[in-house]
Design a protein around this motif. Structure first.
Motif, PDB file in Angstrom:
ATOM      1  N   PHE A  41       4.252  -4.498   8.381  1.00 25.52           N
ATOM      2  CA  PHE A  41       4.482  -4.334   6.953  1.00 25.52           C
ATOM      3  C   PHE A  41       3.474  -5.165   6.161  1.00 25.52           C
ATOM      4  N   LEU A  42       3.282  -6.409   6.554  1.00 20.91           N
ATOM      5  CA  LEU A  42       2.309  -7.265   5.870  1.00 20.91           C
ATOM      6  C   LEU A  42       0.898  -6.695   5.985  1.00 20.91           C
ATOM      7  N   ALA A  43       0.595  -6.114   7.117  1.00 20.27           N
ATOM      8  CA  ALA A  43      -0.722  -5.493   7.305  1.00 20.27           C
ATOM      9  C   ALA A  43      -0.901  -4.318   6.351  1.00 20.27           C
ATOM     10  N   PHE A  44       0.137  -3.519   6.147  1.00 17.45           N
ATOM     11  CA  PHE A  44       0.022  -2.387   5.234  1.00 17.45           C
ATOM     12  C   PHE A  44      -0.010  -2.842   3.778  1.00 17.45           C
ATOM     13  N   MET A  45       0.680  -3.917   3.455  1.00 18.13           N
ATOM     14  CA  MET A  45       0.577  -4.485   2.104  1.00 18.13           C
ATOM     15  C   MET A  45      -0.856  -4.947   1.867  1.00 18.13           C
ATOM     16  N   GLU A  46      -1.450  -5.567   2.868  1.00 21.96           N
ATOM     17  CA  GLU A  46      -2.838  -6.011   2.778  1.00 21.96           C
ATOM     18  C   GLU A  46      -3.777  -4.803   2.663  1.00 21.96           C
ATOM     19  N   THR A  47      -3.477  -3.735   3.370  1.00 21.19           N
ATOM     20  CA  THR A  47      -4.272  -2.511   3.273  1.00 21.19           C
ATOM     21  C   THR A  47      -4.251  -1.973   1.849  1.00 21.19           C
ATOM     22  N   ILE A  48      -3.066  -1.923   1.253  1.00 18.70           N
ATOM     23  CA  ILE A  48      -2.943  -1.440  -0.132  1.00 18.70           C
ATOM     24  C   ILE A  48      -3.749  -2.345  -1.063  1.00 18.70           C
ATOM     25  N   GLU A  92     -11.084  -2.124  -4.085  1.00 14.97           N
ATOM     26  CA  GLU A  92     -12.372  -1.474  -3.862  1.00 14.97           C
ATOM     27  C   GLU A  92     -12.839  -0.636  -5.046  1.00 14.97           C
ATOM     28  N   LYS A  93     -11.931   0.030  -5.723  1.00 14.69           N
ATOM     29  CA  LYS A  93     -12.279   0.977  -6.788  1.00 14.69           C
ATOM     30  C   LYS A  93     -11.451   0.692  -8.036  1.00 14.69           C
ATOM     31  N   PRO A  94     -11.986   1.055  -9.201  1.00 17.47           N
ATOM     32  CA  PRO A  94     -11.222   0.808 -10.439  1.00 17.47           C
ATOM     33  C   PRO A  94     -10.000   1.709 -10.603  1.00 17.47           C
ATOM     34  N   VAL A  95     -10.043   2.923 -10.011  1.00 16.81           N
ATOM     35  CA  VAL A  95      -8.904   3.844 -10.109  1.00 16.81           C
ATOM     36  C   VAL A  95      -8.561   4.352  -8.713  1.00 16.81           C
ATOM     37  N   PRO A 102       9.630   7.148  -7.352  1.00 10.62           N
ATOM     38  CA  PRO A 102       9.097   7.650  -6.109  1.00 10.62           C
ATOM     39  C   PRO A 102       7.693   7.098  -5.863  1.00 10.62           C
ATOM     40  N   THR A 103       7.233   7.264  -4.649  1.00  9.51           N
ATOM     41  CA  THR A 103       5.972   6.632  -4.266  1.00  9.51           C
ATOM     42  C   THR A 103       4.741   7.439  -4.650  1.00  9.51           C
ATOM     43  N   VAL A 104       4.896   8.713  -4.957  1.00  9.38           N
ATOM     44  CA  VAL A 104       3.742   9.494  -5.398  1.00  9.38           C
ATOM     45  C   VAL A 104       4.080  10.257  -6.667  1.00  9.38           C
ATOM     46  N   PRO A 105       3.125  10.395  -7.543  1.00  9.21           N
ATOM     47  CA  PRO A 105       1.847   9.713  -7.485  1.00  9.21           C
ATOM     48  C   PRO A 105       1.982   8.259  -7.929  1.00  9.21           C
ATOM     49  N   THR A 106       1.290   7.388  -7.260  1.00  7.09           N
ATOM     50  CA  THR A 106       1.159   6.008  -7.701  1.00  7.09           C
ATOM     51  C   THR A 106      -0.299   5.812  -8.078  1.00  7.09           C
ATOM     52  N   VAL A 107      -0.518   5.343  -9.295  1.00  6.60           N
ATOM     53  CA  VAL A 107      -1.868   5.183  -9.819  1.00  6.60           C
ATOM     54  C   VAL A 107      -2.111   3.713 -10.101  1.00  6.60           C
ATOM     55  N   PHE A 108      -3.206   3.197  -9.555  1.00  6.61           N
ATOM     56  CA  PHE A 108      -3.645   1.842  -9.855  1.00  6.61           C
ATOM     57  C   PHE A 108      -4.909   1.946 -10.692  1.00  6.61           C
ATOM     58  N   ILE A 109      -4.881   1.352 -11.875  1.00  5.38           N
ATOM     59  CA  ILE A 109      -6.058   1.283 -12.743  1.00  5.38           C
ATOM     60  C   ILE A 109      -6.357  -0.191 -12.950  1.00  5.38           C
ATOM     61  N   LYS A 149      -6.370  -2.480 -10.777  1.00  7.23           N
ATOM     62  CA  LYS A 149      -5.424  -3.225  -9.943  1.00  7.23           C
ATOM     63  C   LYS A 149      -4.009  -3.307 -10.522  1.00  7.23           C
ATOM     64  N   LYS A 150      -3.751  -2.574 -11.605  1.00  2.77           N
ATOM     65  CA  LYS A 150      -2.396  -2.521 -12.173  1.00  2.77           C
ATOM     66  C   LYS A 150      -1.828  -1.151 -11.864  1.00  2.77           C
ATOM     67  N   THR A 151      -0.525  -1.109 -11.635  1.00  3.60           N
ATOM     68  CA  THR A 151       0.074   0.144 -11.191  1.00  3.60           C
ATOM     69  C   THR A 151       0.937   0.800 -12.250  1.00  3.60           C
ATOM     70  N   SER A 152       0.946   2.114 -12.151  1.00  2.00           N
ATOM     71  CA  SER A 152       1.862   2.967 -12.890  1.00  2.00           C
ATOM     72  C   SER A 152       2.248   4.086 -11.948  1.00  2.00           C
ATOM     73  N   TRP A 153       3.419   4.606 -12.080  1.00  2.00           N
ATOM     74  CA  TRP A 153       3.816   5.744 -11.242  1.00  2.00           C
ATOM     75  C   TRP A 153       4.714   6.655 -12.045  1.00  2.00           C
ATOM     76  N   TRP A 154       4.674   7.901 -11.656  1.00  2.00           N
ATOM     77  CA  TRP A 154       5.418   8.926 -12.353  1.00  2.00           C
ATOM     78  C   TRP A 154       6.237   9.711 -11.355  1.00  2.00           C
ATOM     79  N   GLY A 155       7.353  10.221 -11.807  1.00  2.00           N
ATOM     80  CA  GLY A 155       8.160  11.035 -10.911  1.00  2.00           C
ATOM     81  C   GLY A 155       9.307  11.657 -11.633  1.00  2.00           C
TER      82      GLY A 155
END
Length: 106
Positions: free
Chosen positions: A25-32, A38-41, A91-98, A100-106
């Motif tokens: 779990f910690l590895a996947f948090m680090e992956t996220i 890496e990218k702005p969006v 819900p987990t999708v879509p999850t948008v990071f702009i 490094k800040k997150t917003s999600w819709w569902g």
């Protein structure tokens, strides 16, 4: 004494999946964290989600070039999905990071 040793080894074996699960779990948090740095969006999506598709198209219409990660097409997508849930994305999708800040819709 051998019974006690056997019992102790059983306890270790029973606890190992929990430790292993926590490490994963910690590895996947680090992956996220790494992916959103890496990218702005960054968008976490599923290829079958029409809301995700619409969100990707909307962001692209503003000239952004998001990094899109389709959770249903990644080998570790279900684990990333669980990590997003732990971050509060429900819900987990879509999850948008702009930026490094997150917003999600569902």
């Amino acid at each position: 004494a051998s019974n006690q040793t056997h019992k102790n080894s059983q306890i270790i074996c029973l606890e190992s999946p929990k430790i292993s699960s926590s490490i994963k779990f910690l590895a996947f948090m680090e992956t996220i964290r790494h992916l959103i740095e890496e990218k702005p969006v960054v968008i976490f999506s599923r290829s079958s989600c029409c809301i995700s598709y619409s969100m990707i198209q909307l962001i692209r219409s503003y000239g952004a070039n998001p990094s899109v990660y389709e959770l249903d097409q990644l080998p570790n997508g279900s684990e990333i999905d669980k990590a997003l849930q732990k971050l509060g994305c429900e819900p987990t999708v879509p999850t948008v990071f702009i930026e490094k800040k997150t917003s999600w819709w569902g």
